[in-house]
Structures are given as structure tokens and as C-alpha cells.
Scaffold this motif. Structure first.
Motif, PDB file in Angstrom:
ATOM      1  N   THR A 186       3.641  10.850  -4.341  1.00 44.89           N
ATOM      2  CA  THR A 186       3.824  10.147  -3.059  1.00 44.89           C
ATOM      3  C   THR A 186       4.881  11.137  -2.163  1.00 44.89           C
ATOM      4  O   THR A 186       5.600  12.060  -2.891  1.00 44.89           O
ATOM      5  N   GLY A 201      -8.449   3.970  -4.542  1.00 42.57           N
ATOM      6  CA  GLY A 201      -7.900   4.292  -3.274  1.00 42.57           C
ATOM      7  C   GLY A 201      -8.781   4.555  -2.310  1.00 42.57           C
ATOM      8  O   GLY A 201      -9.909   4.936  -2.432  1.00 42.57           O
ATOM      9  N   ASP A 218      -5.798  -0.405  -3.100  1.00 42.98           N
ATOM     10  CA  ASP A 218      -5.418  -0.447  -2.165  1.00 42.98           C
ATOM     11  C   ASP A 218      -4.670   0.628  -1.568  1.00 42.98           C
ATOM     12  O   ASP A 218      -4.396   0.664  -0.369  1.00 42.98           O
ATOM     13  N   ASP A 219      -4.242   1.555  -2.405  1.00 48.56           N
ATOM     14  CA  ASP A 219      -3.540   2.867  -1.690  1.00 48.56           C
ATOM     15  C   ASP A 219      -4.492   3.582  -0.963  1.00 48.56           C
ATOM     16  O   ASP A 219      -5.711   3.703  -0.991  1.00 48.56           O
ATOM     17  N   GLU A 220      -3.956   4.725  -0.363  1.00 49.69           N
ATOM     18  CA  GLU A 220      -4.442   5.695   0.436  1.00 49.69           C
ATOM     19  C   GLU A 220      -4.221   6.863  -0.167  1.00 49.69           C
ATOM     20  O   GLU A 220      -2.896   7.419  -0.473  1.00 49.69           O
ATOM     21  N   ALA A 221      -5.023   8.038  -0.373  1.00 46.16           N
ATOM     22  CA  ALA A 221      -4.851   9.166  -0.953  1.00 46.16           C
ATOM     23  C   ALA A 221      -5.636  10.227   0.020  1.00 46.16           C
ATOM     24  O   ALA A 221      -6.714  10.269   0.554  1.00 46.16           O
ATOM     25  N   MET A 250       0.694  -1.132  -0.032  1.00 49.01           N
ATOM     26  CA  MET A 250       0.147   0.058  -0.046  1.00 49.01           C
ATOM     27  C   MET A 250       0.751   1.371   0.084  1.00 49.01           C
ATOM     28  O   MET A 250       1.795   1.402   0.673  1.00 49.01           O
ATOM     29  N   ALA A 251       0.640   2.239  -0.904  1.00 51.84           N
ATOM     30  CA  ALA A 251       1.287   3.365  -1.007  1.00 51.84           C
ATOM     31  C   ALA A 251       0.304   4.669  -0.676  1.00 51.84           C
ATOM     32  O   ALA A 251      -0.970   4.439  -0.579  1.00 51.84           O
ATOM     33  N   VAL A 252       1.079   5.606  -0.063  1.00 54.29           N
ATOM     34  CA  VAL A 252       0.187   6.974   0.406  1.00 54.29           C
ATOM     35  C   VAL A 252       0.499   7.922  -0.426  1.00 54.29           C
ATOM     36  O   VAL A 252       1.536   8.264  -0.820  1.00 54.29           O
ATOM     37  N   PHE A 253      -0.306   8.639  -1.012  1.00 48.78           N
ATOM     38  CA  PHE A 253      -0.403   9.627  -2.148  1.00 48.78           C
ATOM     39  C   PHE A 253      -1.187  11.152  -1.576  1.00 48.78           C
ATOM     40  O   PHE A 253      -2.000  11.013  -0.539  1.00 48.78           O
ATOM     41  N   VAL A 291      -2.604   5.709  -8.423  1.00 51.25           N
ATOM     42  CA  VAL A 291      -2.960   5.310  -7.205  1.00 51.25           C
ATOM     43  C   VAL A 291      -3.748   3.987  -7.485  1.00 51.25           C
ATOM     44  O   VAL A 291      -4.779   3.962  -8.476  1.00 51.25           O
ATOM     45  N   SER A 292      -3.715   2.923  -6.617  1.00 56.87           N
ATOM     46  CA  SER A 292      -4.158   1.726  -6.982  1.00 56.87           C
ATOM     47  C   SER A 292      -5.338   1.728  -6.110  1.00 56.87           C
ATOM     48  O   SER A 292      -5.262   2.387  -4.990  1.00 56.87           O
TER      49      SER A 292
END
Length: 173
Positions: free
Chosen positions: A156, A72, A45-48, A1-4, A42-43
Motif C-alpha cells: 500500500t 482484486g 474488493d481491493d484495487e491493485a 477497499m484498499a489500493v495496492f 489483496v482482497s
């Protein structure tokens, strides 16, 4: 998971084409491009984190539709152009005027507006903001995450920090 992080998408707002000189002929073209750019990075599962001014001059149903189209888990830091329909939309995980976040060893403060001073700025905390559409002079550890400053897409923290370092290194070389 990435955060944007992003800000100032202004979905539905024709003023951004004129005032901010965004490179789109129409608002439908603008909105489609910003949605495509968002979903390119942004996928699901990511957080935005959206730092305000999400949409303006659109029906409440359109706000819900836009949130459904964007990948996201989305958080809103409210901006001056976020009306009641935006705040009440079902697609937000959270809605607040200010937030603090610890991410990858960095402490962040987030608000729609740029701060002149902020919590623990002398201890290395970072201020993320929107509102200025890429027009403020950069300040140490303060970053505009608005779409106008980042090629109309979320970014990011790693990108924010590495880009600023590269720009600083180029100026001293």
C-alpha cells in the motif's frame, strides 16, 4: 477497499531466478509463492496497480489464468516485457503506459520506468515505478514498487511512505 501497488512479477520468466537471484528453486515455485503473497494481502474488493512486466514466456491462456488467480480489480501500467497477450488479457480493468492517481491526499504518477523528473514533483507529487528490481538509489518522493523491493508482494502507499520514513529516521539516529 484498499489500493495496492506492485511490479515486475515476471510470472513464467526463468531469468528472474538467475539475474535477480530470487529465492525460489523453480519457476512454478516462484509463481505459486507470488500468487500466495498477493492473495495474502489483496482482497477481492481491493484495487491493485501492476506497474509492468507481469509475465513472460507463458501461453496467453496462462496469463488469463494468472489474472483469475489473483485477488482484486487489476490495472496494468505496461512494461517492456508485457507482450500482446498480456495487454489483451481479459482480467485487467485498464491498460495504459502511464497513469495519475489521487490517493489519500497524495498525487501519484505511475509508469513502469523511474523518472528523473515528473509532473508536479516540486509540488509534492510522488513517482511510483518498477523496472529497476530494487537496484536504483532512492530519490525524494520516488518509490520502486517492484516485488524485489517489497518481499515479493503488493504494498500500500501507506506502507511505502512509512517504511521510507523509518529508514530515513534510522539513518539520522
Amino acid at each position: 477497499m484498499a489500493v495496492f501497488f506492485t511490479s515486475d512479477t515476471h510470472f513464467g520468466d526463468p531469468r528472474v531466478l538467475r539475474i535477480d537471484k530470487r529465492p525460489f528453486k523453480t519457476i512454478p515455485e516462484h509463481d505459486e509463492a507470488l500468487i500466495a503473497n498477493w492473495n495474502e494481502v489483496v482482497s477481492p474488493d481491493d484495487e491493485a496497480w501492476h506497474l509492468g512486466d507481469f509475465a513472460l514466456h507463458v501461453r496467453p491462456e496462462r496469463i488469463d489464468e494468472l489474472l483469475g488467480l489473483l485477488n482484486g480489480r487489476k490495472h496494468l501500467i505496461t512494461g517492456n516485457n508485457d507482450g500482446a497477450a498480456t495487454l489483451a488479457a481479459k482480467g485487467w480493468e485498464s491498460v495504459q503506459t502511464y497513469a495519475e492517481l489521487m490517493l489519500d491526499g497524495h498525487a501519484l504518477v505511475m509508469c513502469h520506468y523511474a523518472f528523473r523528473t515528473w509532473k508536479n514533483m516540486g509540488r509534492g507529487w510522488i513517482d511510483l515505478h518498477g523496472h529497476s528490481h530494487g537496484k536504483l538509489k532512492p530519490q525524494t518522493r520516488q518509490y520502486d514498487v517492484g516485488v524485489d523491493a517489497w518481499n515479493y508482494r503488493p504494498i500500500t502507499l501507506e506502507t511505502i511512505l512509512s517504511t521510507r520514513r523509518r529508514r530515513a529516521a534510522a539513518k539520522t539516529a
